[in-house]
Write an enzyme that holds these catalytic residues in place. Structure first.
Site, PDB file in Angstrom:
ATOM      1  N   GLN A 165       0.820  -1.206   0.000  1.00 42.78           N
ATOM      2  CA  GLN A 165       0.000   0.000   0.000  1.00 42.78           C
ATOM      3  C   GLN A 165       0.852   1.254   0.000  1.00 42.78           C
ATOM      4  O   GLN A 165       2.003   1.245   0.418  1.00 42.78           O
ATOM      5  CB  GLN A 165      -0.951   0.003   1.201  1.00 42.78           C
ATOM      6  N   GLY A 166       0.231   2.314  -0.499  1.00 47.01           N
ATOM      7  CA  GLY A 166       0.842   3.627  -0.514  1.00 47.01           C
ATOM      8  C   GLY A 166      -0.217   4.658  -0.164  1.00 47.01           C
ATOM      9  O   GLY A 166      -1.397   4.337  -0.022  1.00 47.01           O
ATOM     10  N   TYR A 167       0.207   5.912  -0.051  1.00 45.12           N
ATOM     11  CA  TYR A 167      -0.704   6.978   0.367  1.00 45.12           C
ATOM     12  C   TYR A 167      -0.700   8.123  -0.631  1.00 45.12           C
ATOM     13  O   TYR A 167       0.345   8.667  -0.964  1.00 45.12           O
ATOM     14  CB  TYR A 167      -0.308   7.494   1.764  1.00 45.12           C
ATOM     15  N   LEU A 168      -1.904   8.475  -1.094  1.00 43.14           N
ATOM     16  CA  LEU A 168      -2.082   9.667  -1.918  1.00 43.14           C
ATOM     17  C   LEU A 168      -2.060  10.900  -1.027  1.00 43.14           C
ATOM     18  O   LEU A 168      -1.643  11.968  -1.449  1.00 43.14           O
ATOM     19  CB  LEU A 168      -3.397   9.591  -2.694  1.00 43.14           C
TER      20      LEU A 168
ATOM     21  N   GLU B 139       2.661   9.213  -2.459  1.00 43.92           N
ATOM     22  CA  GLU B 139       3.780   9.828  -1.754  1.00 43.92           C
ATOM     23  C   GLU B 139       4.917   8.807  -1.670  1.00 43.92           C
ATOM     24  O   GLU B 139       4.679   7.601  -1.757  1.00 43.92           O
ATOM     25  CB  GLU B 139       3.341  10.238  -0.342  1.00 43.92           C
TER      26      GLU B 139
END
Length: 160
Positions: free
Chosen positions: A28-31, A83
């Site tokens: 997972q990653g974060y916008l 990010e």
């Protein structure tokens, strides 16, 4: 709109793995990783998800959460514009009475960190604590996935 109530704990050892009835790899990653609104992109197994979480309450156990399944290909493309930093982990599901612990074993820059979360109906709901469950870290922002992305466990594990 859903309210998520969960408590978070460190895990003492890997004996939980013998009790797990399912495990899934998650990337997972974060916008957006600002505390007021985190927007997460996740690939969980063969499925993609987009999740929005609000800021936690004073105890850190309760906050707004909205999630929607999206095509895996869309999640893969969104991860490219997230990010910097990625969370890579295996999630184990472990039954505990009528509840289920989600136990995350982290990889990469968060290697060595294992966290268990349990979702509850209320903040004061009682539940049995298995022997492998360690110190509670609910509300400790260092253990939020969005923070582990920015300041990985390898940078501060010796401070525990």
């Amino acid at each position: 709109m859903a309210q998520e109530i969960e408590r978070k704990f460190l895990v003492k050892d890997d004996s939980f793995k013998r009790q797990a009835f399912k495990s899934t790899r998650i990337v997972q990653g974060y916008l957006s990783s600002v505390p007021e609104r985190t927007v997460r992109v996740r690939i969980k197994g063969e499925k993609g998800y987009l999740t929005v979480k609000g800021i936690g309450n004073a105890s850190g156990a309760s906050r707004f959460e909205w999630e929607m399944e999206i095509p895996k290909e869309d999640a893969e493309n969104l991860l490219k514009i997230c990010e910097p930093g990625v969370i890579d982990k295996t999630r184990y599901l472990v039954k505990n009475g009528d509840l289920t612990f989600e136990v995350d074993e982290f990889y990469g820059e968060n290697e060595g960190l294992v966290i268990a979360e349990i979702e509850l109906k209320s903040e004061d709901q009682a539940f049995e604590k298995p022997a492998w469950l360690g110190r509670e870290v609910t509300g400790d922002t260092r253990f939020y996935n969005s923070m582990l992305m920015k300041n990985p466990f390898k940078n501060w594990k010796d401070q525990l």
